[in-house]
Scaffold this active site. Sequence first.
Site, PDB file in Angstrom:
ATOM      1  N   LYS A 150      27.028  48.826  25.984  1.00  0.00           N
ATOM      2  CA  LYS A 150      27.267  48.601  24.559  1.00  0.00           C
ATOM      3  C   LYS A 150      27.214  47.092  24.376  1.00  0.00           C
ATOM      4  CE  LYS A 150      30.370  49.221  20.757  1.00  0.00           C
ATOM      5  NZ  LYS A 150      31.629  48.560  20.464  1.00  0.00           N
ATOM      6  N   GLY A 172      42.053  22.288  55.672  1.00  0.00           N
ATOM      7  CA  GLY A 172      41.508  22.500  57.011  1.00  0.00           C
ATOM      8  C   GLY A 172      42.532  22.940  58.049  1.00  0.00           C
ATOM      9  N   MET A 173      43.654  23.481  57.565  1.00  0.00           N
ATOM     10  CA  MET A 173      44.649  23.960  58.533  1.00  0.00           C
ATOM     11  C   MET A 173      44.137  25.192  59.246  1.00  0.00           C
ATOM     12  SD  MET A 173      48.417  23.837  57.020  1.00  0.00           S
ATOM     13  CE  MET A 173      47.888  24.655  55.557  1.00  0.00           C
TER      14      MET A 173
END
Length: 659
Positions: A500, A45-46
Amino acid sequence: MTSDILIIGGGAIGLAIAVELKLRGANVTVLCRDFNAAATHAAAGMLAPDAENLTDEAMYALCWRSLALYPEWTHKLEELAGLPTLYWPCGILAPVYQQHEQQNTLLSPSARESPAYWLDKTAIQQYQPGLAAEVVGGWWYPENGQVDNRALARVLWTVAESVGVEIKNGVSVEAFLQQQGKVLGVQTSAGVFRASHYVLATGAWSNELLPFPVRPVKGQMLRLRVPESLPELPLKRILYGENTYIVPRRDRTIIIGATKEDVGFTPNNTPAGIQTLLQQATRLYPQLQDYPIEEFWWGFRPGTPDELPILGTSPCANLTLAVGHYRNGILLAPITAAIIADLITQEKSDPLLSHFHYSRFLPQSTPMFTHSANFTNGHRSVATLDNLDRNVITTEDSPLIIAGKTFRSRLMTGTGKYRSIAEMQQSIIASECQIVTVAVRRVQTKAAGHEGLAEALDWQKIWMLPNTAGCQTAEDAIRVARLGREMAKLLGQEDNNFVKLEVIPDPKYLLPDPIGTLQAAEQLVKEGFAVLPYINADPMLAKRLEEAGCATVMPLASPIGSGQGLKTTANIQIIIENSQIPVVVDAGIGAPSEAAQAMELGADALLINSAIALAKNPAAMARAMNLAAVAGRLAYLAGRMPIKDYASASSPLTGTISS
Ligand code: GLY
């Protein structure tokens, strides 16, 4: 299930956009595979535009604009939720162990928005007692800060629900349903969801859905608790050290982050990761070594090659991108929400958006192929196309047609196993092939030789045949096929629906699973794919696949990469006899003689990779294979002489040439 706007991804970015759009009056649905898995929960949360030392000016500007929105944004959300986000503009101190010549000048001072103060050794120790003696000074960024990311996630979720965003948790999106540059819907574990507009906010998992270059960058973290014996919080600001950060929360916990690991989605904390974190944190702030540990966890940041987010419009008119926020998703949530909502609701494009557009990752249109290229290998000059006498092909032939698309060449090649990109490019030119198969998974994981594939080949001339190599189950192959279709679109092949199909559970012989292949083929045909299934040379299976609507069948000559040549001749012959769709002999061909032999049997085409890539001189072998395919086809058309039991003189007395 329809809504105005469908947001795929329920992390901080997806929810922040959802709330913003809802508050502007839109009818919004969020599809969230697993709320708790989002990087949002793993973060610290910086809010650190300065401490993160961003070197990109536009990114710095974006981060700073977001930081400036934080007080009002969190206040508004807290009011709506009745819960705190614990936004705290506590400042960030960035101590250093060595004074660098040029401190903090990665960006020119004029590009910086916020104050930054240099503190010398004495000042920093006074400012923050307890730092290691070896700290020689540091930067103080008073306007950087933090928010409790888990509290923020809760608040965003609560607000989204309370303002009327429809949140579908536990729903995973499996594929985009697209047509002509428009998303028609998304296929999910809970059925198809449709909307007028879609937003991709799928973080580290974005690349599983659409081929944008977003990859997981694992971060391990841990949390300590300030001991009861300390009445005061010893840290009141974030310490952002070299390779570590220490984030004190007001609830007396301290978060330590984070490793940066390129290990895909490998889960769990590791002793090495935790040891590194603890070493670096206690080196910076030694008293942490006695604090009790509360929790370890990890998460996956959505990283991009330039570490900048991918924001704004996409190749589809009604799909907006908001992915790749890497280390700054929490910080960038409010600005992302605002500019994405402006873009969708008002068609207002923020000037910064052009800097974050996905197109920066598209190949430059430099033609890689010139047909007069001369390939050299040491002193020997090897085969060039200029030397090829094209007049040799005189027998009438119809072109190869697969799913309505016409190809001149009957040789398909691949991109795997080459010693270098240059060898691969040269070989593909020399083979004169028009179809190149590409392992979607290897491109996705940037396996050796697959990093620059978009740029390495001229996709205006070569038709991409995405393959599902590496898929062990039908479900896996279906998912990768969908991704391959998106990959082809990104390379400009908007109408390429080829795949493919390889479903191979057995790692030793690499033999395809017939049941899984049929199941996947049936589903992919339903989804509008032109399916080219790789199969064992089983005539019954080939028929079933044809009946299921496949575009070709691709029986193996012998196990993949074995170079054992044609071991399944009798069965391939039956498949050819009974097939109404092209039969492409795939796998095991080791030499041009075997390639020619398969074509002489009446195969419509060949797919050859290993025999070319692993030759001493791949470009020369590619040309040899091309010639062999052409020769074999001519021989088939020419009709070989019957085999006789006894000798017959070459110069008979009675000839067939009449004079
Ligand atoms: N924002 C810090 C990190 O991603 O570790």
